[in-house]
Write a protein that holds these residues in place. Sequence first.
Motif, PDB file in Angstrom:
ATOM      1  N   THR A   1       0.962  -1.355   0.055  1.00  0.00           N
ATOM      2  CA  THR A   1       0.094   0.125  -0.095  1.00  0.00           C
ATOM      3  C   THR A   1       0.891   1.316  -0.056  1.00  0.00           C
ATOM      4  O   THR A   1       0.659   2.096  -0.806  1.00  0.00           O
TER       5      THR A   1
ATOM      6  N   ASP B   1      -8.120  -3.822  -1.640  1.00  0.00           N
ATOM      7  CA  ASP B   1      -8.097  -4.597  -0.504  1.00  0.00           C
ATOM      8  C   ASP B   1      -9.013  -4.075   0.494  1.00  0.00           C
ATOM      9  O   ASP B   1      -9.356  -2.724   0.550  1.00  0.00           O
TER      10      ASP B   1
ATOM     11  N   ASN C   1      -6.652   0.689   3.113  1.00  0.00           N
ATOM     12  CA  ASN C   1      -5.480   1.623   3.499  1.00  0.00           C
ATOM     13  C   ASN C   1      -5.154   2.685   2.392  1.00  0.00           C
ATOM     14  O   ASN C   1      -4.612   3.655   2.730  1.00  0.00           O
TER      15      ASN C   1
ATOM     16  N   ASP D   1      -3.657  -1.908  -5.782  1.00  0.00           N
ATOM     17  CA  ASP D   1      -2.862  -2.363  -4.297  1.00  0.00           C
ATOM     18  C   ASP D   1      -4.014  -3.586  -4.166  1.00  0.00           C
ATOM     19  O   ASP D   1      -5.203  -3.551  -3.843  1.00  0.00           O
TER      20      ASP D   1
HETATM   21 MG   LIG Z   1      -1.972  -3.003   2.064  1.00  0.00          MG
END
Ligand SMILES: [Mg+2]
Length: 289
Positions: free
Chosen positions: A37, A60, A64, A151
Amino acid sequence: MSESPQPPPDLRLVSPAGTPCPRVIALANQKGGVGKTTTAINLGTALAAIGERVLILDLDPQGNASTGLGIERRNRRVSTYHVLAGEADLRAAIIETAVPRLHVAPSTLDLLGIELEIAHERNRAHRLLHAIEKLAASSRPEEAYTYILIDCPPSLNLLTINALAAADSVLVPLQCEFFALEGLSQLLKTVEQVRANLNPRLSIHGIVLTMFDPRNNLSGQVVADVRQFMGDKVYETMIPRNVRVSEAPSHGKPVLLYDLKCAGSQAYLRLASEVIQRERALRAASAAA
Ligand SMILES: [Mg+2]
Ligand SMILES: Nc1ncnc2c1ncn2[C@@H]1O[C@H](COP(=O)(O)OP(=O)(O)OP(=O)(O)O)[C@@H](O)[C@H]1O
């Protein structure tokens, strides 16, 4: 590993409408906490600072990347969940960030349920690819993204498979720690399987060593091992362990906005130019082929 870059088959450069296709790079490693991330946010910011038009796709459920880019949960009305569920176009999920030319498609915890929800759909592994293709086909040349960074979650689940099926290449963040290489062969095997069954374009863009600590002898040994094992696939740039990098997300900012001069920011700028150099080499090899 060979020195000269081999273009993957069917390197997409221009859409049928004449709009340049984005280069889609998945940041993947099933190991948790290795810097996926952080690298998505800061490589994306550095590429945008150099003049690229960048979209970060948060795939994700932890969200994040969205949080680290300052997107509050209440503003994630349309998310990558809705895109994968077929309830919204990718365009509807995109939000501008504080960084010019850097946009994000955020995620929410809803993504946790997507795997079960689409488990029986025939095109379940290609949902993201189709969403990206639709976005690219409907973009005017001046608004088209040149890079899309995905990500991935810390797992080789259907979300990561969607990312690998949609990507031109994979960028693997590898933390400079004792077990760094553990798990890498599993990831490489998965990449091979996706290439054979879902996406013949997929290549390894490179491996970036993260959280490097020059005062730690073990860090140096890990770097030597990874370079020996993966050769020129490993970027020259290493991301140092740097407290400014870890502080930035709690301010909702990429480290390049939080502290441009710190060692972490400077490393991500160097990584961005290496990524662009590798892209140029691939394009040149593809044009010559
Ligand atoms: Mg991550
Ligand atoms: N270069 C760095 N220096 C210091 N801390 C770092 C650095 N890179 C990442 N971190 C910190 O390490 C932790 C893990 O990083 P990050 O969230 O980017 O990893 P991840 O691979 O995305 O994790 P996950 O697998 O949970 O998604 C975070 O707290 C982050 O702030």
